[in-house]
Design an enzyme around this catalytic site. Structure first.
Site, PDB file in Angstrom:
ATOM      1  N   ASP A   1      -5.410 -11.245  14.257  1.00  0.00           N
ATOM      2  CA  ASP A   1      -4.468 -10.199  14.675  1.00  0.00           C
ATOM      3  C   ASP A   1      -4.624  -9.865  16.154  1.00  0.00           C
ATOM      4  O   ASP A   1      -3.778  -9.191  16.743  1.00  0.00           O
ATOM      5  CB  ASP A   1      -4.601  -8.945  13.792  1.00  0.00           C
ATOM      6  CG  ASP A   1      -5.985  -8.323  13.856  1.00  0.00           C
ATOM      7  OD1 ASP A   1      -6.943  -9.016  14.270  1.00  0.00           O
ATOM      8  OD2 ASP A   1      -6.116  -7.141  13.504  1.00  0.00           O
TER       9      ASP A   1
ATOM     10  N   GLU B   1      -4.304   4.169  14.097  1.00  0.00           N
ATOM     11  CA  GLU B   1      -5.173   3.228  14.806  1.00  0.00           C
ATOM     12  C   GLU B   1      -5.784   3.785  16.088  1.00  0.00           C
ATOM     13  O   GLU B   1      -6.680   3.165  16.653  1.00  0.00           O
ATOM     14  CB  GLU B   1      -4.436   1.906  15.099  1.00  0.00           C
ATOM     15  CG  GLU B   1      -3.352   1.967  16.161  1.00  0.00           C
ATOM     16  CD  GLU B   1      -2.007   2.448  15.629  1.00  0.00           C
ATOM     17  OE1 GLU B   1      -1.926   2.850  14.456  1.00  0.00           O
ATOM     18  OE2 GLU B   1      -1.028   2.431  16.407  1.00  0.00           O
TER      19      GLU B   1
ATOM     20  N   HIS C   1       1.023   1.190  15.900  1.00  0.00           N
ATOM     21  CA  HIS C   1       0.893  -0.018  16.736  1.00  0.00           C
ATOM     22  C   HIS C   1       2.022  -0.113  17.756  1.00  0.00           C
ATOM     23  O   HIS C   1       2.737  -1.113  17.836  1.00  0.00           O
ATOM     24  CB  HIS C   1       0.845  -1.280  15.863  1.00  0.00           C
ATOM     25  CG  HIS C   1      -0.375  -1.340  14.997  1.00  0.00           C
ATOM     26  ND1 HIS C   1      -1.638  -1.525  15.515  1.00  0.00           N
ATOM     27  CD2 HIS C   1      -0.529  -1.225  13.656  1.00  0.00           C
ATOM     28  CE1 HIS C   1      -2.520  -1.515  14.531  1.00  0.00           C
ATOM     29  NE2 HIS C   1      -1.880  -1.324  13.396  1.00  0.00           N
TER      30      HIS C   1
ATOM     31  N   TYR D   1       0.072   4.084  10.540  1.00  0.00           N
ATOM     32  CA  TYR D   1      -0.190   3.087  11.589  1.00  0.00           C
ATOM     33  C   TYR D   1       1.097   2.932  12.386  1.00  0.00           C
ATOM     34  O   TYR D   1       2.168   2.759  11.799  1.00  0.00           O
ATOM     35  CB  TYR D   1      -0.548   1.724  10.973  1.00  0.00           C
ATOM     36  CG  TYR D   1      -1.928   1.642  10.363  1.00  0.00           C
ATOM     37  CD1 TYR D   1      -3.067   1.834  11.145  1.00  0.00           C
ATOM     38  CD2 TYR D   1      -2.099   1.344   9.019  1.00  0.00           C
ATOM     39  CE1 TYR D   1      -4.335   1.746  10.590  1.00  0.00           C
ATOM     40  CE2 TYR D   1      -3.376   1.255   8.454  1.00  0.00           C
ATOM     41  CZ  TYR D   1      -4.483   1.457   9.248  1.00  0.00           C
ATOM     42  OH  TYR D   1      -5.735   1.381   8.708  1.00  0.00           O
TER      43      TYR D   1
ATOM     44  N   ARG E   1       0.833  -1.197   0.000  1.00  0.00           N
ATOM     45  CA  ARG E   1       0.000   0.000   0.000  1.00  0.00           C
ATOM     46  C   ARG E   1       0.880   1.264   0.000  1.00  0.00           C
ATOM     47  O   ARG E   1       2.086   1.190   0.180  1.00  0.00           O
ATOM     48  CB  ARG E   1      -0.911   0.002   1.249  1.00  0.00           C
ATOM     49  CG  ARG E   1      -1.996  -1.040   1.189  1.00  0.00           C
ATOM     50  CD  ARG E   1      -2.751  -1.152   2.497  1.00  0.00           C
ATOM     51  NE  ARG E   1      -1.916  -1.696   3.558  1.00  0.00           N
ATOM     52  CZ  ARG E   1      -2.293  -1.821   4.833  1.00  0.00           C
ATOM     53  NH1 ARG E   1      -3.496  -1.427   5.201  1.00  0.00           N
ATOM     54  NH2 ARG E   1      -1.493  -2.337   5.735  1.00  0.00           N
TER      55      ARG E   1
ATOM     56  N   LYS F   1       2.580   1.712   7.142  1.00  0.00           N
ATOM     57  CA  LYS F   1       3.003   0.872   8.277  1.00  0.00           C
ATOM     58  C   LYS F   1       3.986   1.617   9.175  1.00  0.00           C
ATOM     59  O   LYS F   1       4.602   2.603   8.779  1.00  0.00           O
ATOM     60  CB  LYS F   1       3.683  -0.405   7.754  1.00  0.00           C
ATOM     61  CG  LYS F   1       2.759  -1.330   7.002  1.00  0.00           C
ATOM     62  CD  LYS F   1       1.554  -1.744   7.815  1.00  0.00           C
ATOM     63  CE  LYS F   1       1.881  -2.806   8.846  1.00  0.00           C
ATOM     64  NZ  LYS F   1       0.650  -3.288   9.528  1.00  0.00           N
TER      65      LYS F   1
END
Ligand SMILES: NC(=O)c1ccc[n+]([C@@H]2O[C@H](COP(=O)([O-])OP(=O)(O)OC[C@H]3O[C@@H](n4cnc5c(N)ncnc54)[C@H](O)[C@@H]3O)[C@@H](O)[C@H]2O)c1
Length: 371
Positions: A270, A118, A96, A94, A15, A75
């Protein structure tokens, strides 16, 4: 403002953070957009389209990071990207961070303004930048399940919709949130008998209404799950208890009693998965077999459809990018409490309670650092 769009370099990530349409809108708003060459190629957006939209194409990732005031990614940065961090850089992606203390330390040491997709919330309190990926995964889960039900791929050799005179497959969906309701839409569209199980009775009422009685709904309890699992041709796992590991609703024993050649697509993998026999798989080795039941447990399902996923993601992220560029990070965060919930690191201070709790460290609420 100078906005940078590096090419994603995490394994199997195709992406891209901004599409040519996004570049066009940023240019019209008076900004400069640096796009790394080939950044959008795997999502179906060639360099030429970015160039035509007004992007400056750059061959060197270091230059994109070094010259930009805001970097928009997909990411979390991987180790080789840490060298590009510098004080005051706004990173919108993102992140995380909860399970990633090393990355958290790097972002704090480098005094990066890290805004994580997120954890951004909208006015209704939902997570608007996570939702598009659940929509993709939910719809994809039925497509994938239908394919694994074919004999060649280890399945029972059943066509999801049946044909006149032959009954359709029975699809059982656990969880009626974004993943579950999108899975139900596709399963019903393909003509499958579809049962959806949730603990939230109000949600079941809503879905009963939305699908006009065509969807069978069931309250979530062990008995109902065991019975429907036995009857199912395809089980889709889409439950979520926010912030917790998924409850193991389908036990090993229930799997053993399922039909041979039935298929489980555990989208909730996940968060640990809602099926006891589920373990994370990747796009290169997506499935395995337990007791004659095919298991598909890919943790980043949207990665298989990068064109759709990039468009879905950037549709949701883009208005924030435009505001961050137009107002600057501090003002954009001050004006939108939901965006401020996305702030994870601010110039050396950890600003997200969830990340702080999971790493057992101190934090300061975003409102205090933004002044
Ligand atoms: N594998 C992937 O590529 C991928 C992609 C996107 C999302 N996901 C994951 O899919 C999962 C679902 O996401 P979502 O956006 O649909 O979440 P959601 O919050 O919209 O929906 C979760 C639903 O689960 C229900 N639920 C909770 N406990 C339950 C129980 N005991 N029995 C039955 N239902 C129960 C809730 O009531 C809710 O309706 C999450 O773990 C998410 O991270 C995975």
């Amino acid at each position: 403002m100078i906005i940078g769009v590096p090419k994603e370099i995490k394994d199997n990530e195709a992406r891209v953070g901004v599409t040519p349409a996004g570049v066009n809108a940023l240019k019209e708003a008076g900004h400069t957009v640096l796009v790394e060459t080939q950044a959008g190629a795997q999502s179906g957006f060639p360099d030429e389209e970015y160039q035509n939209a007004g992007a400056e194409m750059v061959g060197d990732a270091g230059y994109v990071w070094g010259k930009s005031e805001i970097v928009v990614k997909v990411k979390e940065p991987i180790e080789s990207e840490y060298a590009y961090f510098r004080e005051g850089l706004v990173l919108f992606t993102y992140l995380h961070l909860a399970p990633l203390p090393a990355l958290t330390n790097k972002l704090l040491e480098a005094k990066i303004i890290g805004i994580a997709y997120e954890t951004v919330r909208d006015r209704r309190g939902t997570l608007p930048l996570l939702m598009p990926m659940s929509e993709v995964a939910g719809r994809m889960s039925v497509q994938v399940g239908a394919s694994y039900l074919e004999k060649e791929r280890g399945g029972r050799g059943i066509l999801l919709g049946g044909v006149p005179g032959v009954p359709p497959a029975h699809v059982v969906i656990l969880g009626g949130g974004v993943v579950g309701s999108n899975a139900a839409r596709i399963a019903l569209g393909l003509g499958a008998k579809t049962t959806l199980i949730d603990v939230n009775l109000n949600r079941l009422r809503e879905l009963d209404d939305i699908f006009n009685g065509r969807l069978y709904t069931l309250a979530s309890n062990r008995y109902n799950i065991a019975q429907t699992a036995r009857e199912a041709d395809l089980v889709i796992g889409g439950v979520l208890i926010p912030g917790a590991t998924a409850p193991r609703l389908v036990t090993r024993e229930m799997v053993a009693h399922m039909k041979k050649g039935a298929v489980i697509v555990d989208v909730a993998i996940d968060q640990g998965g809602c099926v006891e026999t589920a373990r994370p798989t990747s796009h290169s080795h997506p499935s395995y077999n337990v007791d004659g039941v095919v298991h598909y447990c890919v943790t980043n399902m949207p990665g298989a459809v990068p064109h759709t996923s990039t468009l879905a993601l950037t549709n949701a992220t883009f208005s924030y990018v435009l505001r961050l560029a137009g107002l600057g990070a501090r003002e954009a965060l001050r004006q939108d409490a939901g965006l401020a919930e996305g702030l994870n690191t601010w110039l050396g201070t950890l600003t997200h309670g969830g990340v702080a709790d999971s790493q057992q460290r101190a934090w300061t609420p975003a409102a205090s650092v933004l002044g």
